[in-house]
Design an enzyme around this catalytic site. Sequence first.
Site, PDB file in Angstrom:
ATOM      1  CB  THR A   1      -0.850  -0.060   1.289  1.00 45.45           C
ATOM      2  OG1 THR A   1      -1.802  -1.101   1.149  1.00 45.45           O
ATOM      3  CG2 THR A   1      -1.545   1.245   1.601  1.00 45.45           C
TER       4      THR A   1
ATOM      5  N   GLY B   1     -10.308  -2.980   3.290  1.00 45.81           N
ATOM      6  CA  GLY B   1      -9.409  -2.997   4.444  1.00 45.81           C
ATOM      7  C   GLY B   1      -9.407  -1.661   5.163  1.00 45.81           C
TER       8      GLY B   1
ATOM      9  CB  THR C   1       1.420   0.287   4.608  1.00 46.44           C
ATOM     10  OG1 THR C   1       1.693  -0.889   3.844  1.00 46.44           O
ATOM     11  CG2 THR C   1       2.673   0.677   5.377  1.00 46.44           C
ATOM     12  N   GLY C   2      -0.042  -2.361   5.773  1.00 53.41           N
ATOM     13  CA  GLY C   2       0.110  -3.623   6.495  1.00 53.41           C
ATOM     14  C   GLY C   2      -1.203  -4.384   6.528  1.00 53.41           C
TER      15      GLY C   2
HETATM   16  N1  GLY Z   1      -3.480  -2.271   4.303  1.00 48.45           N
HETATM   17  C1  GLY Z   1      -3.991  -2.570   3.043  1.00 48.45           C
HETATM   18  C2  GLY Z   1      -5.141  -3.475   3.082  1.00 48.45           C
HETATM   19  O1  GLY Z   1      -5.208  -4.323   3.969  1.00 48.45           O
HETATM   20  O2  GLY Z   1      -5.995  -3.374   2.230  1.00 48.45           O
END
Ligand code: GLY
Length: 345
Positions: free
Chosen positions: A198, A234, A255-256
């Site tokens: 991301t 997400g 991010t993650g």
């Molecule tokens: N952090 C990006 C996602 O899980 O969509």
Amino acid sequence: MSFLLPCQADSKTLSFTDDLRLLVHGGAWDIPAQLHEAHARGVQSAYEAAVHCFRNGGSGLDVVIAALDVLEDDPTFDAGRGSFLNECGEVELDAGVMEGQTLRAGAVAGIRNFLHPAQIARDVMEKTNHAFLVGAGAEDFAQRCGHTPLPPEDLVDPREREVFARWIAAGKPDAKIFFSSPAAESLRSGKHPDKRGTVGVVAAVRSSQSASGWTLFAGTSTGGTPGKMKGRVGDVPVIGAGVYADDEGAAVSCTGWGEGLLRISAGQRISAAVRAGVPVGEAVQQTLLDLRRRLDGFAGIIALDARGNLAASFTTPFMAFAGPSGVLAPLQQPVGCVTVRRQDY
Ligand code: GLY
């Protein structure tokens, strides 16, 4: 300076401007050595585009979008073109943007036929009375705003078809492991698909209208996780999870592992802590440790407060980000990046 921590790969000094503070990230995961250069180059280009935009009179939101445009264009990252495919082999993009003075925010999810979801998120913020549009409604809105639709196939990098096939061959593993399992092993064995990250930006722009003298901005954009269910969303476009900006707290981009970042409301949690007096680096670190302790989740976060203090940390083996010259020393130790890596890996 742009770098992947803990492996520094800066090729050029990126300097502070007096009126802009800026951090850009390109994902947190076990980035294999052969992809470090592409990641460092990508985040550096985005940083430079953002600074260039600002020097040419761009607003804080223009700066955020300038950086995200570059990252969404670059198939190195899981955003825009080159994103992961969902369980049906399609790209579905999510993005969110926010500004901290008036707490205006815009987000979109499930975008299938536009390259730049962050631009659409900005239009949601600026041209509607809403904060979040999804799916067909968001796509119709984008078209009405003049964004150019693409055949969905144009967003698919051929590489992702192979990643998708390997994901199926591996028994469709849950994406949670992708942020922590060793990439080198997965690349060798083909057991887990290649990963990517991301992207996001946090910015502070001098402002006479803000009590602190700075107005904060944040933006995050993603293709989500590999093999995600169709319709899965997400943390990224959820205001207060993967993106948040409050001049009285902090600007945050995450991010993650998205499900975990959602469940701990990462962005809001950090901003509220800063508002209560916690230094921004500590707030970021504590949130990452909570994610690890409570949910066994891995992530990376960039943030800055309304005094222009920058923070970046991650519990994954690597994170790609670009920041101004001199940012490495204050970022690496106080937020414990190296220590976290050693403990966990
Ligand atoms: N952090 C990006 C996602 O899980 O969509």
